[in-house]
Design a protein around this motif. Structure first.
Motif, PDB file in Angstrom:
ATOM      1  N   ALA A  43       7.256   1.617  13.260  1.00  0.00           N
ATOM      2  CA  ALA A  43       6.677   2.460  12.208  1.00  0.00           C
ATOM      3  C   ALA A  43       5.572   3.333  12.796  1.00  0.00           C
ATOM      4  N   THR A  44       5.260   4.403  12.104  1.00  0.00           N
ATOM      5  CA  THR A  44       4.127   5.254  12.479  1.00  0.00           C
ATOM      6  C   THR A  44       3.032   5.106  11.415  1.00  0.00           C
ATOM      7  N   GLY A  45       2.074   6.032  11.402  1.00  0.00           N
ATOM      8  CA  GLY A  45       1.004   5.991  10.404  1.00  0.00           C
ATOM      9  C   GLY A  45      -0.242   5.322  10.977  1.00  0.00           C
ATOM     10  N   ALA A  46      -1.288   5.279  10.149  1.00  0.00           N
ATOM     11  CA  ALA A  46      -2.557   4.705  10.601  1.00  0.00           C
ATOM     12  C   ALA A  46      -2.452   3.197  10.785  1.00  0.00           C
ATOM     13  N   THR A  47      -1.646   2.555   9.956  1.00  0.00           N
ATOM     14  CA  THR A  47      -1.627   1.083   9.924  1.00  0.00           C
ATOM     15  C   THR A  47      -1.293   0.432  11.263  1.00  0.00           C
ATOM     16  N   LEU A  74      11.566   4.192  12.277  1.00  0.00           N
ATOM     17  CA  LEU A  74      12.010   4.211  10.886  1.00  0.00           C
ATOM     18  C   LEU A  74      12.385   5.590  10.397  1.00  0.00           C
ATOM     19  N   ASP A  75      11.568   6.586  10.800  1.00  0.00           N
ATOM     20  CA  ASP A  75      11.669   7.862  10.084  1.00  0.00           C
ATOM     21  C   ASP A  75      11.089   9.016  10.891  1.00  0.00           C
ATOM     22  N   GLY A 142       4.762  -0.448   7.745  1.00  0.00           N
ATOM     23  CA  GLY A 142       3.578  -0.270   6.921  1.00  0.00           C
ATOM     24  C   GLY A 142       4.104  -0.133   5.489  1.00  0.00           C
ATOM     25  N   ILE A 143       3.216   0.158   4.567  1.00  0.00           N
ATOM     26  CA  ILE A 143       3.650   0.383   3.170  1.00  0.00           C
ATOM     27  C   ILE A 143       2.875   1.578   2.617  1.00  0.00           C
ATOM     28  N   HIS A 148       6.751   2.621  -0.732  1.00  0.00           N
ATOM     29  CA  HIS A 148       7.799   2.927   0.247  1.00  0.00           C
ATOM     30  C   HIS A 148       7.637   2.120   1.530  1.00  0.00           C
ATOM     31  N   GLY A 150       9.461   2.674   5.409  1.00  0.00           N
ATOM     32  CA  GLY A 150      10.067   3.902   5.878  1.00  0.00           C
ATOM     33  C   GLY A 150       9.663   4.963   4.862  1.00  0.00           C
ATOM     34  N   LYS A 212      -4.498  -0.131  -0.573  1.00  0.00           N
ATOM     35  CA  LYS A 212      -3.148  -0.699  -0.572  1.00  0.00           C
ATOM     36  C   LYS A 212      -3.043  -1.937  -1.470  1.00  0.00           C
TER      37      LYS A 212
END
Ligand code: F6R
Length: 251
Positions: A43-47, A74-75, A142-143, A148, A150, A212
């Motif tokens: 996964a990507t993102g800050a998490t 994921l995406d 992550g979420i 969501h 992904g 979250k």
């Protein structure tokens, strides 16, 4: 069948990330000892940043090799070339792949720059490649505040596989600062589906911070529904949420 989501609560994201990275390292090493590979969904993102930082530390300081690892992200946003700083290709290389010894040919991300008529075949090929590699051994998640996983926004059911999706307004609002405004956020993305994620042998979802907390509660303790894609993980035989205290505060 009684549905109960496993979760663990940690004082800090760093502690949670360290424990998850240790589990991942153990899986990599045990497979390597058998002369086998391991397949991760990423996964990507800050998490996941503290988790990736810990994997890099394990590589640099403790000799953890990623030579037997294959990854599938994921995406990816549609319309962003690799060198765009908000592309997930850029994110993954900048925050993980450039710092470890994973083989470039073992790295897979959905392609964000295809012509619209090329996308369905690309998505089918992505699914087929995951299967050809033996399936995902462990999926990192992550979420999003829409629930969501992904980019499976509300309405994504547990039959969905890799496809092009339209991003929810809340997701675009959360991404807007990085893109310099809501209108600059890509409108669509390519994402693995809920069924793709549910097909992983193990799923590990991280969530940090009070923002979250309410969606984490819905995912873990709410009904299993396509309105909250992460709630389907209640039906997964080996899914664990790694939470810090603020993210777990409504449980
Ligand atoms: C990223 C992804 C998303 C993020 C989610 C949380 O590859 O698929 O589901 O995990 O949007 O993002 P952050 O971690 O930035 O809060």
């Amino acid at each position: 069948m009684e549905l109960a989501m496993n979760y663990e609560v940690f004082d800090t994201p760093q502690e949670a990330a360290k424990k998850l990275a240790a589990e991942v390292a153990q899986l990599i090493r045990s497979r390597a000892a058998e002369g086998k590979g391991v397949v991760f969904g990423l996964a990507t993102g800050a998490t996941p940043l503290p988790f990736y930082a810990e994997l890099i530390r394990l590589h640099k300081e403790e000799g953890l090799s990623f030579a037997n690892v294959t990854s599938f992200n994921l995406d990816e946003y549609t319309g962003l070339p690799h060198e765009h700083k908000e592309s997930y290709w850029y994110f993954m290389h900048h925050n993980l792949f450039d710092h470890i010894d994973i083989k470039p040919e073992n790295v897979n991300l959905p392609c964000g720059t295809l012509a619209p008529d090329e996308i369905p075949a690309h998505c089918a090929a992505y699914e087929a490649k995951i299967k050809a590699c033996g399936g995902l051994d462990l999926q990192i998640l992550g979420i999003g505040r829409t629930g969501h996983i992904g980019f499976n926004e509300p309405g994504s059911d547990d039959k969905t596989i890799t496809r092009q999706v339209t991003l929810d307004d809340l997701t675009k609002t959360d991404a807007a600062p990085a893109f310099g405004g809501f209108d600059n956020v890509p409108k669509t993305a390519i994402t693995m589906g809920v069924a793709t994620i549910m097909g992983a042998k193990k799923v590990r979802l991280m969530a940090w911070g009070e923002k979250k907390a309410s969606i984490v509660k819905k995912a873990i303790q709410g009904p299993v529904t396509a309105d909250v894609a992460a709630s389907f993980l209640q039906k997964h035989p080996d899914a664990v949420f790694f939470l810090d205290k603020p993210a777990a505060s409504e449980l």
